[in-house]
Design a protein around this motif. Structure first.
Motif, short mmCIF file in Angstrom:
data_model
loop_
_atom_site.label_atom_id
_atom_site.label_comp_id
_atom_site.label_asym_id
_atom_site.label_seq_id
_atom_site.Cartn_x
_atom_site.Cartn_y
_atom_site.Cartn_z
N VAL A 143 -8.44 50.17 -27.43
CA VAL A 143 -7.90 48.83 -27.20
C VAL A 143 -6.42 49.42 -26.71
O VAL A 143 -5.61 49.95 -27.09
CB VAL A 143 -7.35 47.88 -27.91
N TYR A 144 -6.06 48.87 -25.43
CA TYR A 144 -4.62 49.23 -25.03
C TYR A 144 -3.67 47.95 -24.80
O TYR A 144 -4.45 46.81 -24.65
CB TYR A 144 -4.23 49.61 -23.42
N THR A 145 -2.25 47.86 -24.73
CA THR A 145 -1.16 47.07 -24.26
C THR A 145 -1.30 47.29 -23.05
O THR A 145 0.15 49.18 -23.38
CB THR A 145 -0.60 46.46 -25.01
N LEU A 146 0.05 46.46 -22.26
CA LEU A 146 1.12 47.12 -21.57
C LEU A 146 2.48 46.85 -21.75
O LEU A 146 3.11 45.85 -21.91
CB LEU A 146 0.83 46.50 -20.06
N ALA A 147 3.70 48.89 -21.43
CA ALA A 147 4.15 48.14 -22.40
C ALA A 147 5.44 47.25 -21.17
O ALA A 147 5.63 47.36 -20.12
CB ALA A 147 5.02 49.76 -22.89
N GLY A 148 5.48 46.62 -22.18
CA GLY A 148 6.81 46.03 -21.13
C GLY A 148 6.36 44.33 -20.63
O GLY A 148 7.01 43.48 -19.81
N GLY A 149 4.77 44.28 -21.07
CA GLY A 149 4.55 43.34 -20.43
C GLY A 149 4.65 42.71 -18.59
O GLY A 149 4.68 44.30 -17.90
N THR A 150 4.01 41.95 -18.10
CA THR A 150 4.36 41.40 -17.02
C THR A 150 5.23 42.05 -16.17
O THR A 150 5.86 42.52 -15.30
CB THR A 150 3.28 39.55 -16.67
N ALA A 151 6.34 41.62 -16.93
CA ALA A 151 7.23 42.15 -16.42
C ALA A 151 7.62 43.52 -16.49
O ALA A 151 8.24 43.91 -15.31
CB ALA A 151 9.02 42.28 -17.79
N ALA A 152 7.08 44.23 -17.10
CA ALA A 152 6.86 45.56 -16.99
C ALA A 152 6.44 45.99 -14.95
O ALA A 152 6.44 46.99 -14.72
CB ALA A 152 6.72 46.89 -17.98
N TRP A 153 5.23 44.96 -14.67
CA TRP A 153 4.43 45.29 -14.37
C TRP A 153 4.90 45.34 -12.71
O TRP A 153 4.92 45.76 -11.30
CB TRP A 153 3.49 44.19 -14.82
N GLN A 154 6.03 44.02 -13.09
CA GLN A 154 6.50 43.26 -11.78
C GLN A 154 7.65 44.41 -11.25
O GLN A 154 7.77 44.11 -9.98
CB GLN A 154 7.33 42.11 -11.77
N ALA A 155 7.99 44.95 -12.52
CA ALA A 155 9.78 45.30 -12.47
C ALA A 155 8.78 47.30 -11.59
O ALA A 155 9.67 47.95 -11.10
CB ALA A 155 10.13 46.51 -13.71
N ALA A 200 -5.79 31.72 -23.98
CA ALA A 200 -4.65 31.63 -25.05
C ALA A 200 -4.19 32.23 -26.52
O ALA A 200 -5.52 31.99 -27.04
CB ALA A 200 -3.95 30.40 -24.85
N MET A 201 -3.07 32.78 -26.50
CA MET A 201 -2.73 33.48 -27.82
C MET A 201 -4.24 32.33 -29.13
O MET A 201 -4.19 32.99 -30.12
CB MET A 201 -2.18 33.52 -28.09
N SER A 202 -3.93 31.49 -28.93
CA SER A 202 -3.87 30.05 -30.04
C SER A 202 -5.95 29.79 -29.97
O SER A 202 -5.78 29.50 -30.76
CB SER A 202 -3.32 29.01 -29.73
N GLN A 203 -5.57 30.57 -28.90
CA GLN A 203 -7.96 30.60 -28.27
C GLN A 203 -8.41 32.17 -28.69
O GLN A 203 -9.07 32.62 -28.42
CB GLN A 203 -7.90 29.61 -27.69
N PHE A 204 -7.86 32.83 -28.75
CA PHE A 204 -7.90 35.08 -29.06
C PHE A 204 -8.43 34.40 -29.86
O PHE A 204 -8.26 34.61 -31.19
CB PHE A 204 -6.94 35.54 -28.63
N ASP A 205 -9.79 34.60 -29.96
CA ASP A 205 -11.19 35.47 -30.66
C ASP A 205 -12.03 36.70 -30.88
O ASP A 205 -12.46 36.19 -29.91
CB ASP A 205 -12.32 34.42 -30.88
N PRO A 206 -11.31 37.80 -30.84
CA PRO A 206 -11.89 38.79 -30.89
C PRO A 206 -13.13 38.84 -30.81
O PRO A 206 -14.22 40.17 -30.72
CB PRO A 206 -11.45 40.11 -32.04
N ALA A 223 -2.54 41.02 -30.20
CA ALA A 223 -3.67 40.71 -30.45
C ALA A 223 -4.50 42.08 -30.18
O ALA A 223 -5.51 41.67 -30.57
CB ALA A 223 -3.99 39.86 -28.82
N ALA A 224 -3.75 42.71 -29.70
CA ALA A 224 -4.23 44.42 -29.62
C ALA A 224 -4.91 44.62 -30.67
O ALA A 224 -5.82 45.47 -31.84
CB ALA A 224 -3.29 44.95 -29.27
#
Length: 147
Positions: free
Chosen positions: A125-137, A81-87, A113-114
């Motif tokens: 460090v990477y992010t997925l452009a569009g998130g899980t929605a892009a993965w599903q699309a 969870a973003m609230s518990q995200f600790d690098p 987070a990135a």
């Protein structure tokens, strides 16, 4: 080209608002691109993320809420969870030189987070452009439920 340069001051004098709009858009474009260049992480397409997971065994961290994660997530993703995200967490500190991809539902939360990972010294460090929605699309598989 020479005639263009000779007539440019005349054009700018006759169309000051158009010239200001052009330079405003140009400055915004330069600022946006320079920010993207120096932010410390890179956005990936679903195909690039798949290549990174399969080829380099990337760690995939999903910062979506638990309910969104359970609805569907990238197969190798671990939910934090973003609230518990600790690098600085001891488990994350072990993989500072390994590729780390951060994902969320839409791609907006993962950027924060990135940025935190990059600031903490993570080198890839990477992010997925569009998130899980892009993965599903992209018609890639999603796992449902907890891991």
């Amino acid at each position: 080209m020479s005639e263009f340069l000779h007539r440019l001051p005349e054009f700018l004098g006759n169309h000051p608002f158009l010239a200001m709009a052009f330079f405003g858009v140009l400055l915004a474009l330069i600022a946006n691109e320079s920010t993207r260049w120096f932010r410390g992480y890179k956005e990936l397409t679903p195909a690039e993320l798949t290549r990174l997971i399969n080829g380099e065994n990337a760690l995939v961290v999903d910062v979506s809420s638990a309910s969104d994660y359970e609805k569907g997530h990238v197969p190798t993703a671990r939910n934090v969870a973003m609230s518990q995200f600790d690098p600085e967490h001891k488990d994350l500190a072990k993989v500072k030189d390994k590729p780390v991809a951060v994902i969320c539902r839409s791609g907006q939360t993962s950027a924060g987070a990135a940025a935190r990972l990059a600031k903490a010294g993570f080198t890839r460090v990477y992010t997925l452009a569009g998130g899980t929605a892009a993965w599903q699309a992209a018609d890639l598989p999603l796992h449902k439920g907890r891991r």
